[in-house]
Design an enzyme around this catalytic site. Structure first.
Site, short mmCIF file in Angstrom:
data_model
loop_
_atom_site.label_atom_id
_atom_site.label_comp_id
_atom_site.label_asym_id
_atom_site.label_seq_id
_atom_site.Cartn_x
_atom_site.Cartn_y
_atom_site.Cartn_z
N GLU A 177 -9.92 12.57 7.48
CA GLU A 177 -9.81 13.89 6.86
C GLU A 177 -11.16 14.58 6.74
O GLU A 177 -11.29 15.79 6.99
CB GLU A 177 -9.21 13.76 5.46
CG GLU A 177 -7.82 13.18 5.40
CD GLU A 177 -7.46 12.80 3.98
OE1 GLU A 177 -6.96 13.67 3.24
OE2 GLU A 177 -7.71 11.63 3.59
N THR A 213 -8.79 -5.63 4.00
CA THR A 213 -8.68 -4.73 2.86
C THR A 213 -9.64 -5.26 1.80
O THR A 213 -9.51 -6.39 1.35
CB THR A 213 -7.25 -4.71 2.28
OG1 THR A 213 -6.34 -4.27 3.30
CG2 THR A 213 -7.16 -3.78 1.08
N GLU A 254 -10.29 3.94 3.74
CA GLU A 254 -9.40 4.63 2.82
C GLU A 254 -9.79 4.23 1.41
O GLU A 254 -9.63 3.07 1.03
CB GLU A 254 -7.92 4.30 3.11
CG GLU A 254 -7.43 4.90 4.41
CD GLU A 254 -5.94 4.77 4.63
OE1 GLU A 254 -5.42 5.50 5.49
OE2 GLU A 254 -5.31 3.96 3.93
N HIS A 311 -3.71 14.13 0.69
CA HIS A 311 -3.92 13.25 1.85
C HIS A 311 -2.73 13.32 2.80
O HIS A 311 -2.92 13.45 4.03
CB HIS A 311 -4.12 11.80 1.37
CG HIS A 311 -4.18 10.80 2.48
ND1 HIS A 311 -5.20 10.76 3.40
CD2 HIS A 311 -3.32 9.81 2.84
CE1 HIS A 311 -4.99 9.78 4.26
NE2 HIS A 311 -3.85 9.19 3.94
N GLN A 321 -3.78 2.37 15.15
CA GLN A 321 -2.69 2.82 14.29
C GLN A 321 -1.85 3.91 14.97
O GLN A 321 -0.61 3.88 14.91
CB GLN A 321 -3.26 3.35 12.97
CG GLN A 321 -2.22 3.85 12.00
CD GLN A 321 -2.85 4.49 10.76
OE1 GLN A 321 -4.07 4.59 10.64
NE2 GLN A 321 -2.02 4.93 9.85
N LYS A 363 -4.17 -1.78 10.32
CA LYS A 363 -4.50 -1.92 8.90
C LYS A 363 -4.75 -3.36 8.47
O LYS A 363 -5.45 -3.60 7.48
CB LYS A 363 -3.33 -1.38 8.05
CG LYS A 363 -3.05 0.09 8.23
CD LYS A 363 -3.95 0.91 7.35
CE LYS A 363 -3.47 2.35 7.26
NZ LYS A 363 -4.29 3.14 6.33
N ASP A 420 0.85 -1.19 0.00
CA ASP A 420 0.00 0.00 0.00
C ASP A 420 0.89 1.24 0.00
O ASP A 420 1.78 1.37 0.85
CB ASP A 420 -0.91 0.00 1.23
CG ASP A 420 -2.03 1.02 1.11
OD1 ASP A 420 -2.43 1.34 -0.01
OD2 ASP A 420 -2.51 1.50 2.16
N ASP A 424 -9.07 0.30 2.06
CA ASP A 424 -8.09 -0.16 3.04
C ASP A 424 -8.56 0.28 4.42
O ASP A 424 -8.20 1.35 4.91
CB ASP A 424 -6.71 0.40 2.70
CG ASP A 424 -5.62 -0.25 3.52
OD1 ASP A 424 -5.74 -1.44 3.82
OD2 ASP A 424 -4.64 0.44 3.85
N GLU A 471 -9.20 3.86 -2.26
CA GLU A 471 -7.96 3.76 -3.02
C GLU A 471 -8.22 3.09 -4.37
O GLU A 471 -9.30 2.55 -4.63
CB GLU A 471 -6.92 2.96 -2.24
CG GLU A 471 -6.68 3.47 -0.82
CD GLU A 471 -5.49 2.81 -0.15
OE1 GLU A 471 -4.67 2.20 -0.85
OE2 GLU A 471 -5.39 2.92 1.09
N ARG A 511 -7.91 3.87 13.45
CA ARG A 511 -7.02 5.01 13.66
C ARG A 511 -6.43 5.07 15.06
O ARG A 511 -5.28 5.51 15.23
CB ARG A 511 -7.77 6.31 13.36
CG ARG A 511 -8.25 6.44 11.93
CD ARG A 511 -7.12 6.39 10.94
NE ARG A 511 -7.62 6.61 9.56
CZ ARG A 511 -6.88 6.48 8.49
NH1 ARG A 511 -5.60 6.10 8.60
NH2 ARG A 511 -7.38 6.69 7.28
#
Length: 394
Positions: A342, A241, A183, A117, A224, A237, A110, A217, A185, A221
């Site tokens: 975000e 996925t 996420e 971002h 993480q 993570k 990844d 993904d 992607e 948080r």
């Protein structure tokens, strides 16, 4: 009657793996809202792919290389345009089939390739410091993920547990994540592999990448934030996925290539050349039926070809079925961000989802990522969506 003109029409023909009525998994292509059974067509002598389409994953076809991919796609296109061709028993309604993970994932990498971002995350996690770290514009940042937890769209995601430490706490605690995120992607599926010690140049991208999938993904948080210092993503993570059930071949995206953003400072020679192209994909993130974001892929700072070149520059080999993803796709505006971290600015600015104010994901929430791309002759392609629902922790 097959729909040859729509977003899943003859200009697209994405590949997947399916079962129907108890038959063994085999390869098919989506045509409108139906699936053409390529395994059955090969068994009937209508297509010759060396037996690859009767396999339970795309990997055998991926390994055949670009010439074989082109020949198979040309033959499928000819077959669909031939009004005299008999496809009886080879076409199934999409609603009647079970879609499976289309390729066996050998390795998963990844990347972190959106400047918007990276700048947003830097501002959130390192206030008062430059948002981008010194190396960010010199090389595509990435990490190796867990291939065994890559799952097909439609697979529920169980809320993960792990260590997390509140900013005001002295010690960590264990339990379900309270800051489950997404996420949005774009992923790239490797076809032709390389030998250990070899490298893939940016100009050779299309010889080694078969196609594109959308990726979610999933990210915890709080887990993480506690674990990533100093090595980077791990359990925050690796729990899941999600990828599309349909792989859009690169051949279908010829009209979607656009000039990529200028890079300053100049990159090292192994990352230059190849036309410096990005893909004009328009993503859409839907949260419980509400579209909350529309991230654009074209402004991504690091291109797919540069990502593959960097992945292999140290001699690391790639194999058929390897997957690498772009990293979160975010544009310059808040409603163009590809993560809820975000979108809600770290949870400080909730957004309206349905009739509620929300920050991070709750049990029962469903997230769907979609994308469109320009096709040949003015067609619009719709990439296979990636969707999943959050289940409570176990």
């Amino acid at each position: 009657m097959l729909d040859l003109t729509g977003p899943f029409g003859i200009h697209h023909l994405p590949y997947g793996v399916f079962t129907y009525g108890g038959v063994a998994p085999r390869v098919g292509v989506r045509v409108g809202d139906a699936v053409l059974d390529l395994g059955g067509a090969e068994a009937a002598g209508l297509i010759d792919a060396g037996g690859a389409f009767g396999q339970p994953t795309l990997n055998a076809h991926l390994a055949q290389g670009r010439a074989a991919w082109t020949a198979a796609r040309d033959r499928i296109t000819t077959l669909l345009r031939d009004e005299s061709a008999t496809l009886d028993g080879l076409v199934y309604p999409l609603t009647d089939v079970t879609l499976l993970l289309p390729f066996a994932v050998g390795d998963y990498v990844d990347f972190y390739s959106s400047e918007h971002h990276a700048a947003n995350v830097g501002a959130l996690f390192r206030p008062g410091s430059p948002p981008l770290l010194p190396n960010w514009k010199h090389l595509p940042i990435g990490y190796h993920g867990r291939a065994g937890t890559v799952v097909v769209s439609g697979t529920d995601v169980v809320r993960p547990c792990g260590q997390r430490k509140a900013p005001t706490a002295d010690v960590p605690t264990y339990g379900p994540t309270g800051r489950l995120d997404i996420e949005a992607e774009v992923g790239f599926v490797v076809g032709a592999g390389t030998a250990l010690g070899d490298r893939v140049g940016v100009a050779d991208f299309a010889d080694h990448v078969f196609g594109v999938v959308l990726v979610n993904d999933w990210s915890a948080r709080d887990i993480q934030a506690w674990e990533y210092q100093p090595l980077g993503p791990f359990l925050g993570k690796s729990f899941a996925t999600s990828v599309s059930a349909w792989v859009t071949p690169l051949a279908a995206l010829e009209a979607a290539w656009v000039p990529a953003p200028a890079q300053d400072p100049a990159v090292l020679p192994y990352l230059s050349g190849g036309g410096h192209r990005g893909l004009d994909l328009a993503l859409e993130v839907e949260w419980n039926g509400t579209v909350v974001s529309r991230p654009p892929f074209a402004p991504m700072y690091w291109t797919p070809a540069q990502q593959l070149a960097h992945l292999t520059v140290n001699g690391a080999s790639v194999r058929p079925g390897d997957l690498y993803a772009s990293g979160t796709v975010s544009g310059p505006e808040r409603d163009q961000t590809g993560s809820f971290l975000e979108l809600t600015w770290g949870g400080a600015e909730p957004v309206t989802v349905g009739d509620a104010k929300r920050t991070f994901l709750e049990d029962g929430d469903t997230v769907t990522v979609r994308a469109t791309a320009p096709g040949r002759d003015g067609a619009v392609l719709a990439l296979g969506e990636v969707t999943a629902t959050v289940l409570p922790s176990r």
